[in-house]
Design an enzyme around this catalytic site. Structure first.
Site, PDB file in Angstrom:
ATOM      1  N   GLU A 182      15.758 -33.475 -22.707  1.00  0.00           N
ATOM      2  CA  GLU A 182      16.355 -33.462 -24.044  1.00  0.00           C
ATOM      3  C   GLU A 182      17.807 -33.006 -24.018  1.00  0.00           C
ATOM      4  OE1 GLU A 182      13.354 -32.273 -23.303  1.00  0.00           O
ATOM      5  OE2 GLU A 182      12.020 -33.611 -24.432  1.00  0.00           O
TER       6      GLU A 182
ATOM      7  N   HIS B 244       3.384 -30.052 -31.802  1.00  0.00           N
ATOM      8  CA  HIS B 244       3.593 -31.385 -32.378  1.00  0.00           C
ATOM      9  C   HIS B 244       3.591 -31.280 -33.901  1.00  0.00           C
ATOM     10  CE1 HIS B 244       2.032 -32.197 -28.330  1.00  0.00           C
ATOM     11  NE2 HIS B 244       2.758 -33.292 -28.363  1.00  0.00           N
TER      12      HIS B 244
END
Lengths: 400, 325
Positions: B60, B130
């Site tokens: 990322e 999540h």
């Protein structure tokens, strides 16, 4: 998928010691070439442009450190000892190739003609500073010189250089990006992210590691266990070369070849330049606490400027008179530039809120209006901020 | 107009953006041939080629670092972070780099072409990693814009505006609504304004504010309150940064009551900023304390997700308490 390799049927470990990475060197300290070495094809003009930039950087650093010691400047950071690495690499590029540096690469700007006034305006954070007095001294930037504004966080510029170079590749204008960083910054995650992405996406970028021995006080032995930074390229299947960073000819030649790989073949390259940070980390640091004078003296013997100067003298392109004249001229120009920059006013108060976005959002405009009203009430308490506000208003408000 | 879900609307927005501007580049983990784990980038690689829509390695900080450089070079970089829960390795690149690029260079350089898309929020049995709603971290960073759409029509128009806005934008996509939310979406190219809230339903007794996936929740609560004779004005904030203080203040001047709801934990959530700003602006008009209905100050749970989430019943209770104060 890995490459097809033979299989073995008993555990077989490898350490990387199988690979020996040589150091590319052309020039001896006495200014003569190593046996069998061939100098790159540099004209007298090119060679002198390089040397003048290196000498400028050395003198600038001496003068500005002295200015910091006199209290005229809040902070300074020298390139001393690493001029050949920085200027040599820059000289091998096109002047419109992008440079994304760490913070010790003022030599690159000097080579590209950043003026004394431009240096000084940034160092003194005055109204003429391109960065509007928002960053500490040495955080230079120049769109005209293709030199990305410096950011203090280490290694953030490395993956950015990959993205920048990817854009250059899409534009297909035959340009590349070089990013400079120290061997300490190469420990950051951003370094590894960047090398991997550059290799996967085949991007025209040159990673130039200035392995200068120290990250502030931390020596290389406490920074990494491997043989320097260069072997990391193998993990990313990237072209790599180790070069004597104090050898101007070797750095120039290595970067020239790296640029060809990058621009003509979209092959990223890692260059590890072996050099030494002769100065302290910054004006806030004292190396006496972590390294010996003998060590420093040994490296001073390998001074990259002295080495290049001797080579120039062997070519008949430079002599003692040239050196003295250049030195005197630079000292005078730098001193005069410093005085000019010190006389400039600070950036206006409104510059606090510009450039956060392309336009000032209404809520931020309200914050500025409240601050301006406050500064008008207490101009003596905020002498810098009061400069930009009109005198009449300030006097009137101050009298309330 | 065409009927579609939010993913299709986002996919269309990306398609329109790439079609109308050859400098728009989309990339991230699995966004290439596969079209993204949620399929938001379906068919873009086929249509525009591997150079303009591609997979990146799984890193990322590298994705956003790369995106910053690409945007600084003059391209429009549209990066996907697969889940907002995984944006933190890129926090430095976003907060120290994207947000400050223009300011620190005195506008010599900027990354205005950058948009980071990322799915956020709970209600999908995603547990800690999540389900998060990290918008408040980024709302504390001048230089960024933070945008959250509530339905397909909004998603397409706000995403197109985000990609074309000359500032770096974080575009948080409510993944619970990706397929659950569907509706009419205009064909072709259109943009909706950033930095402007929208009054979704007018009312006179109390102002309800939320954004993204929390919008259907407060709309449901408003309907429940309506049956009890309480008229709620429902506002979608749409942009968290910069946010539309005037729109909310105007409403509170009228209603005198404010309830704000978000999924993220209470402490330091963006509702706190709204509450502070509105009480300063509307102090003498307030009939009751400003209330917040949010997640608990815990990591996001799994089995007890329903209990954790600020659902319509909890919002209704806050509405009743505010009206009966």
């Amino acid at each position: 998928m890995t490459r097809d390799t033979s299989s073995v049927h008993a555990p077989q470990f490898m350490t990387g010691d199988e690979w020996q990475i040589p150091t590319f060197a052309l020039l001896r300290q006495d200014g003569t070439l190593h046996t069998g070495a061939e100098a790159p094809a540099l004209t007298q003009d090119q060679a002198l442009r390089i040397y003048r930039a290196m000498r400028f950087t050395r003198v600038l650093d001496e003068r500005m450190l002295a200015a910091q010691r006199q209290g005229r400047l809040s902070f300074y950071l020298q390139c001393t000892g690493e001029e050949a690495t920085v200027v040599g690499a820059t000289a091998a590029l096109r002047d419109d190739d992008m440079i994304m540096a760490q913070y010790r690469e003022q030599g690159a700007l000097a080579y590209r003609g950043f003026s004394i006034d431009e240096f000084m305006n940034q160092l003194f954070g005055n109204a003429l500073d391109y960065g509007k007095g928002r960053q500490m001294p040495i955080h230079y930037g120049s769109a005209e010189r293709y030199y990305m504004t410096i950011s203090s966080p280490l290694a953030t510029q490395i993956p950015q250089a990959v993205g920048y170079a990817y854009g250059q590749k899409l534009d297909a204008e035959g340009r590349c990006t070089i990013t400079f960083f120290g061997e300490g910054a190469a420990s950051e995650g951003d370094f590894h992210a960047a090398l991997n992405m550059a290799s996967v996406h085949q991007v025209p970028v040159i990673f130039l590691c200035r392995n200068n021995g120290y990250a502030i006080s931390t020596p290389v032995a406490e920074q990494f266990a491997a043989d320097g930074i260069a072997p990391r390229a193998f993990g990313y299947r990237m072209h790599v070369i180790r070069v004597d960073g104090n050898d101007i000819l070797a750095v120039y030649q290595a970067t020239l070849a790296a640029r060809r790989l990058a621009v003509e073949h979209n092959k990223p390259v890692l260059i590890e330049a072996m050099t030494y940070r002769l100065a302290a980390h910054s004006s806030s640091d004292d190396p006496a606490g972590y390294r010996s004078q003998q060590e420093e003296a040994a490296w001073r013997e390998k001074d990259p400027l002295a080495r290049m100067r001797l080579w120039l003298e062997h070519q008949g392109w430079w002599d003692d008179d040239d050196e003295r004249r250049r030195e005197e001229q630079l000292r005078g120009e730098i001193l005069a530039g410093m005085k000019r920059a010190e006389r400039e006013p600070p950036p206006p108060l409104a510059s606090l809120v510009s450039d956060v976005y392309d336009q000032v959002p209404p809520a931020l405009a309200e914050q500025l209006a409240a601050l301006e009203a406050h500064v008008r009430r207490y101009p003596d308490h905020y002498p810098r901020g009061a400069v930009g506000l009109s005198d009449g208003d300030a006097a009137k408000a101050g009298g309330q | 107009m065409a009927h579609m879900n939010m993913l299709q609307a986002i996919n269309q927005a990306l398609d329109v953006a790439m079609d109308s501007d050859p400098r728009v580049i989309c990339f991230g983990e699995d966004v290439g041939g596969f079209g993204g784990v949620f399929r938001a980038t379906s068919h873009l690689q086929e249509k525009y080629g591997k150079a303009r829509c591609f997979n990146t390695p799984l890193v990322e900080q590298g994705i956003v670092g790369f995106a910053n450089g690409l945007a600084a070079q003059g391209h429009k970089a549209v990066a996907e972070i697969q889940f907002a829960d995984y944006i933190y390795p890129a926090f430095d690149q976003i907060v120290n780099e994207s947000a400050k690029f223009r300011y620190r260079s005195g506008s010599l350089f900027d990354v205005g072409g950058l948009t980071i898309r990322t799915p956020y929020g709970g209600g999908i049995s995603g547990g800690h990693y999540h389900s998060q709603s990290p918008e408040a971290y980024f709302a504390h960073t001048p230089g960024l814009k933070v945008v959250v759409p509530r339905n397909p029509h909004q998603a397409k128009g706000l995403l197109l505006a985000s990609i074309r806005d000359p500032n770096p934008v974080l575009f948080f996509e409510p993944k619970r609504l990706y397929r659950a939310s569907s509706g009419e979406v205009p064909e072709g190219d259109y943009q909706l304004p950033l930095g402007e809230a929208e009054v979704v339903k007018e009312g006179g007794d109390l102002t309800l504010v939320a954004w993204g996936a929390q919008m259907p929740i407060i709309e449901e609560a408003a309907e429940m309150a309506e049956r009890e004779g309480i008229s709620c004005e429902v506002i979608d904030l749409r942009s968290i940064l910069p946010w539309d203080r005037d729109c909310i203040a105007e409403s509170v001047f009228k209603t005198g009551r404010l309830v704000i709801s978000h999924e993220a934990p209470l402490t330091g959530g963006f509702a706190a900023e709204i509450a502070a700003a509105i009480q300063q602006r509307c102090f003498l008009y307030l009939e009751s304390p400003i209330a917040r209905v949010t997640g608990l100050d815990t990591p996001f749970p799994l089995t007890l997700e329903k209990e954790y989430l600020p659902d319509a019943l909890k919002v209704l209770e806050a509405i009743r308490a505010s009206v009966n104060f």
